[in-house]
Scaffold this active site. Sequence first.
Site, PDB file in Angstrom:
ATOM      1  N   LYS A 116       0.815  -1.215   0.000  1.00 54.56           N
ATOM      2  CA  LYS A 116       0.000   0.000   0.000  1.00 54.56           C
ATOM      3  C   LYS A 116       0.847   1.264   0.000  1.00 54.56           C
ATOM      4  O   LYS A 116       0.457   2.285  -0.576  1.00 54.56           O
ATOM      5  CB  LYS A 116      -0.950  -0.005   1.201  1.00 54.56           C
ATOM      6  CG  LYS A 116      -2.049  -1.048   1.103  1.00 54.56           C
ATOM      7  CD  LYS A 116      -3.046  -0.930   2.237  1.00 54.56           C
ATOM      8  CE  LYS A 116      -4.180  -1.931   2.088  1.00 54.56           C
ATOM      9  NZ  LYS A 116      -5.187  -1.791   3.159  1.00 54.56           N
ATOM     10  N   LYS A 218      -6.355  -9.980  -7.723  1.00 59.67           N
ATOM     11  CA  LYS A 218      -7.543 -10.093  -6.883  1.00 59.67           C
ATOM     12  C   LYS A 218      -8.626  -9.126  -7.355  1.00 59.67           C
ATOM     13  O   LYS A 218      -8.340  -7.995  -7.759  1.00 59.67           O
ATOM     14  CB  LYS A 218      -7.160  -9.778  -5.428  1.00 59.67           C
ATOM     15  CG  LYS A 218      -8.292  -9.949  -4.419  1.00 59.67           C
ATOM     16  CD  LYS A 218      -7.788  -9.662  -3.024  1.00 59.67           C
ATOM     17  CE  LYS A 218      -8.926  -9.746  -2.003  1.00 59.67           C
ATOM     18  NZ  LYS A 218      -8.456  -9.432  -0.633  1.00 59.67           N
ATOM     19  N   LYS A 221     -12.365  -3.484  -5.395  1.00 59.17           N
ATOM     20  CA  LYS A 221     -13.266  -2.345  -5.574  1.00 59.17           C
ATOM     21  C   LYS A 221     -12.513  -1.089  -5.988  1.00 59.17           C
ATOM     22  O   LYS A 221     -13.124  -0.104  -6.388  1.00 59.17           O
ATOM     23  CB  LYS A 221     -14.064  -2.107  -4.289  1.00 59.17           C
ATOM     24  CG  LYS A 221     -13.246  -2.088  -3.012  1.00 59.17           C
ATOM     25  CD  LYS A 221     -14.155  -2.258  -1.790  1.00 59.17           C
ATOM     26  CE  LYS A 221     -13.341  -2.460  -0.520  1.00 59.17           C
ATOM     27  NZ  LYS A 221     -14.151  -2.783   0.639  1.00 59.17           N
TER      28      LYS A 221
END
Length: 355
Positions: A116, A218, A221
């Site tokens: 991240k 993966k 969203k």
Amino acid sequence: MTDTFSERVFSGVQPTGNLTLGNYLGAIKNFVAMQERYDCVYCVVDMHAITLPQDPKALVDATRSVTAAFLASGIDPTRHIVFNQSRVHQHAELAWVFNCVARMGWLNRMTQFKEKAGKDRENASAGLFVYPALMAADILVYRATHVPVGEDQKQHLELTRDIAQKFNNDFSDRIAELGLGVPMEVGRERVHGYFPLTEPVIEGPATRIMSLRDGTKKMSKSDPSDMSRINLTDTADDIARKIRKAKTDPEPLPSEMDGLEGRPEAANLVGIFAALSGRTRQDVLSEFGGRAFSEFKPALSDLAVEALDPVAGEMRRLLADPAYIDGVLAGGADKATAIAGPVMDDVKRIVGLSA
């Protein structure tokens, strides 16, 4: 480990944009099933969301949307606890204690921070770095014994266990002196432990759903392409269109599992079918082996619409009544505080923050 902790499940979902089929099959569907076996605490972890920049108004809406997904999928807020994290201040309080228990080396090994933060780690927030300590607090402030996790969260749960074990070891004598916790055997050591060593629960044939555009990534969203995912709020037409256009390869489906090796998109669609139907992947291949994707996709589309369209409709109904959702969250926070408050009081006594 020997203990007498009561079985309790804690589950958390971040409110960061629309929930997807991956969230539903990898998490929420299992949350619903667990209601029948455990005392459950279901949390919208909005404090975790702000470790990265958020639009404040969008965050409020996303928190309600995740709550609506919980309820629309079948989670019962009258039997279990449904709330958002920021309403229960004990999460943040226990996280600070755990920041003082966790070691820098442990946090440095967390792969999700590296992913991240990216290349500019020096510019990442301190909150993103200590995120796993807050996750540990989320779980242990309820002394949860089980957590349903995907593969990408197993490392964080292992850290939760490390923090619990170190806390128990460091304060074993004090815990015993106060008459709190239970005797525990951890390896060769016998300590008086206050926190359980939480166990992972990984259920179902599809704990990790991949992108419809790239079977090696993966389903997310946050992916720029809406065609990469099925959102829980998608209409039946949206679902059918996205499955019809999902990436595949030119070969027919195999009849055996080893035939999916090196075919990530095929493996993903078969996994989705298996999870939606409650069957194994081999069962699906036994039925559709040798058939082209032009035959398989319509069957998958019908199955997905049958499973998800009622959830989407109920979500839309609930989101039209935000006051009701806010009431569920407020009531859940009261019930959560009734558990977390006494635990935090005990912790303060154990570490010397109160008499």
